[in-house]
Design a protein around this motif. Structure first.
Motif, PDB file in Angstrom:
ATOM      1  N   GLY A 108     -77.171  -8.831  -7.231  1.00 55.89           N
ATOM      2  CA  GLY A 108     -77.380  -7.488  -6.710  1.00 55.89           C
ATOM      3  C   GLY A 108     -78.268  -6.665  -7.626  1.00 55.89           C
ATOM      4  O   GLY A 108     -78.662  -7.102  -8.711  1.00 55.89           O
ATOM      5  N   THR A 109     -78.597  -5.467  -7.166  1.00 53.80           N
ATOM      6  CA  THR A 109     -79.365  -4.511  -7.963  1.00 53.80           C
ATOM      7  C   THR A 109     -78.458  -3.354  -8.328  1.00 53.80           C
ATOM      8  O   THR A 109     -77.799  -2.768  -7.453  1.00 53.80           O
ATOM      9  N   PHE A 110     -78.404  -3.038  -9.613  1.00 52.62           N
ATOM     10  CA  PHE A 110     -77.490  -2.023 -10.127  1.00 52.62           C
ATOM     11  C   PHE A 110     -78.279  -0.976 -10.915  1.00 52.62           C
ATOM     12  O   PHE A 110     -79.187  -1.316 -11.679  1.00 52.62           O
ATOM     13  N   HIS A 111     -77.917   0.298 -10.736  1.00 51.47           N
ATOM     14  CA  HIS A 111     -78.612   1.391 -11.401  1.00 51.47           C
ATOM     15  C   HIS A 111     -77.651   2.105 -12.353  1.00 51.47           C
ATOM     16  O   HIS A 111     -76.511   2.411 -11.985  1.00 51.47           O
ATOM     17  N   THR A 145     -79.685 -12.173 -10.198  1.00 59.03           N
ATOM     18  CA  THR A 145     -79.614 -13.290  -9.254  1.00 59.03           C
ATOM     19  C   THR A 145     -78.648 -14.310  -9.829  1.00 59.03           C
ATOM     20  O   THR A 145     -78.860 -14.802 -10.944  1.00 59.03           O
ATOM     21  N   HIS A 146     -77.604 -14.635  -9.090  1.00 53.37           N
ATOM     22  CA  HIS A 146     -76.533 -15.493  -9.596  1.00 53.37           C
ATOM     23  C   HIS A 146     -76.172 -16.532  -8.544  1.00 53.37           C
ATOM     24  O   HIS A 146     -75.886 -16.201  -7.398  1.00 53.37           O
ATOM     25  N   ALA A 152     -76.324 -20.877 -12.562  1.00 54.87           N
ATOM     26  CA  ALA A 152     -77.632 -20.329 -12.918  1.00 54.87           C
ATOM     27  C   ALA A 152     -77.649 -18.825 -12.695  1.00 54.87           C
ATOM     28  O   ALA A 152     -77.148 -18.332 -11.678  1.00 54.87           O
ATOM     29  N   MET A 153     -78.226 -18.094 -13.645  1.00 56.43           N
ATOM     30  CA  MET A 153     -78.261 -16.635 -13.541  1.00 56.43           C
ATOM     31  C   MET A 153     -79.555 -16.085 -14.135  1.00 56.43           C
ATOM     32  O   MET A 153     -80.038 -16.573 -15.165  1.00 56.43           O
ATOM     33  N   LYS A 154     -80.093 -15.085 -13.485  1.00 61.02           N
ATOM     34  CA  LYS A 154     -81.244 -14.348 -13.995  1.00 61.02           C
ATOM     35  C   LYS A 154     -80.889 -12.864 -14.010  1.00 61.02           C
ATOM     36  O   LYS A 154     -80.429 -12.327 -13.001  1.00 61.02           O
ATOM     37  N   ILE A 155     -81.074 -12.222 -15.155  1.00 59.99           N
ATOM     38  CA  ILE A 155     -80.831 -10.790 -15.276  1.00 59.99           C
ATOM     39  C   ILE A 155     -82.144 -10.132 -15.680  1.00 59.99           C
ATOM     40  O   ILE A 155     -82.683 -10.418 -16.752  1.00 59.99           O
ATOM     41  N   ASN A 165     -86.302  -9.796 -19.356  1.00 59.02           N
ATOM     42  CA  ASN A 165     -85.779 -10.856 -18.499  1.00 59.02           C
ATOM     43  C   ASN A 165     -84.895 -11.809 -19.281  1.00 59.02           C
ATOM     44  O   ASN A 165     -85.216 -12.187 -20.414  1.00 59.02           O
ATOM     45  N   MET A 166     -83.793 -12.214 -18.672  1.00 61.43           N
ATOM     46  CA  MET A 166     -82.875 -13.167 -19.275  1.00 61.43           C
ATOM     47  C   MET A 166     -82.553 -14.225 -18.214  1.00 61.43           C
ATOM     48  O   MET A 166     -82.041 -13.912 -17.144  1.00 61.43           O
ATOM     49  N   ASP A 167     -82.881 -15.476 -18.520  1.00 60.49           N
ATOM     50  CA  ASP A 167     -82.732 -16.575 -17.558  1.00 60.49           C
ATOM     51  C   ASP A 167     -81.907 -17.671 -18.238  1.00 60.49           C
ATOM     52  O   ASP A 167     -82.322 -18.217 -19.262  1.00 60.49           O
ATOM     53  N   PHE A 168     -80.739 -18.019 -17.675  1.00 62.03           N
ATOM     54  CA  PHE A 168     -79.843 -18.942 -18.361  1.00 62.03           C
ATOM     55  C   PHE A 168     -78.896 -19.606 -17.370  1.00 62.03           C
ATOM     56  O   PHE A 168     -78.821 -19.232 -16.190  1.00 62.03           O
ATOM     57  N   THR A 169     -78.158 -20.590 -17.872  1.00 61.04           N
ATOM     58  CA  THR A 169     -77.075 -21.218 -17.119  1.00 61.04           C
ATOM     59  C   THR A 169     -75.775 -20.955 -17.857  1.00 61.04           C
ATOM     60  O   THR A 169     -75.685 -21.179 -19.071  1.00 61.04           O
TER      61      THR A 169
END
Length: 238
Positions: A108-111, A145-146, A152-155, A165-169
């Motif tokens: 989701g998108t969070f503010h 994105t999870h 797998a997750m992208k923040i 950007n943070m891209d990890f498992t």
């Protein structure tokens, strides 16, 4: 190489030794040496004499899957009544975690709607005064994105000043470049702590990391370095 071949050493019907033998065979022949299990007898009222619950946890790159199997033995006489003993085997597959499928989806998108102690936290990271003042005025958003099945997750942290950007498992260590934050490299691991995401960042600064968790439509973030804690709260967009 295991030589048990699934045999029951007692040669009798399904009971505790059989369950252990079955699981031992399962581990050795099908899942390899990294698999292990715990065996917990659980008494059941009324019809069943006993339910045996065994949990198999297997290290695997595959998505987490649940497999349930019921084994029954012939009815036996006990106290003048016929009862049927059931043995329940619950196998849990996953990489160092019980099951990703049961975890919340963080997508989701969070503010950001709330922030605490950010200036002190940034000072502990040796960020200069002028830059700290700019960062503390920003209203970041997080685009997450999870994939719960694979972990797998992208923040993506988005601001009008810099993006990060943070891209990890989940559960796997990786080298994290924190150049946009403070210029350091860390060996980072994000893992589950209940339904929370716990991040440990091993590097120059002691006790560095963060925790994310969801409460309704709110995404909470607690950031730590040394003995300093800063907090942010984000609200999910429509």
């Amino acid at each position: 190489m295991c030589s048990c071949k699934g045999k029951n050493p007692s040669g009798k019907g399904f009971h505790k030794p059989t369950v252990r033998s079955f699981l031992h065979s399962l581990r050795c022949q099908r899942f390899g040496p990294d698999a292990h299990f715990t065996h917990r007898p659980h008494p059941v009222r009324a019809l069943s004499t006993e339910t045996e619950v065994a949990q198999v946890k297997v290290k695997s790159e595959q998505a987490a899957v649940f497999l349930c199997r019921i084994l029954t033995r012939p009815e036996e006489e006990e106290g003048g009544a016929k009862v049927s003993a059931r043995l329940a085997i619950v196998c849990v597959f996953g990489k160092n975690k019980r099951s990703n499928m049961s975890k919340p989806n963080y997508s989701g998108t969070f503010h950001m709607v709330e922030q605490q102690n950010m200036d002190t936290y940034l000072a502990a990271l040796d960020i200069n005064f002028a830059l700290r003042k700019i960062v503390c005025l920003l209203k970041p958003s997080k685009e997450i994105t999870h994939d719960p099945a694979s972990g797998a997750m992208k923040i993506r942290t988005v601001t009008t000043f810099k993006n990060f950007n943070m891209d990890f498992t989940i559960g796997e260590e990786f080298t994290e470049d924190l150049g946009p934050v403070d210029g350091r490299l860390c060996q980072t691991t994000v893992s589950w702590e209940g339904d929370k995401l716990l991040c440990v960042q091993r590097g120059e600064k002691e006790g560095r990391g963060w925790t994310h968790w969801l409460e309704g439509d709110k995404l909470h973030l607690e950031m730590r370095v040394q003995d300093i804690v800063a907090k942010q709260v984000f609200k999910k967009g429509d």
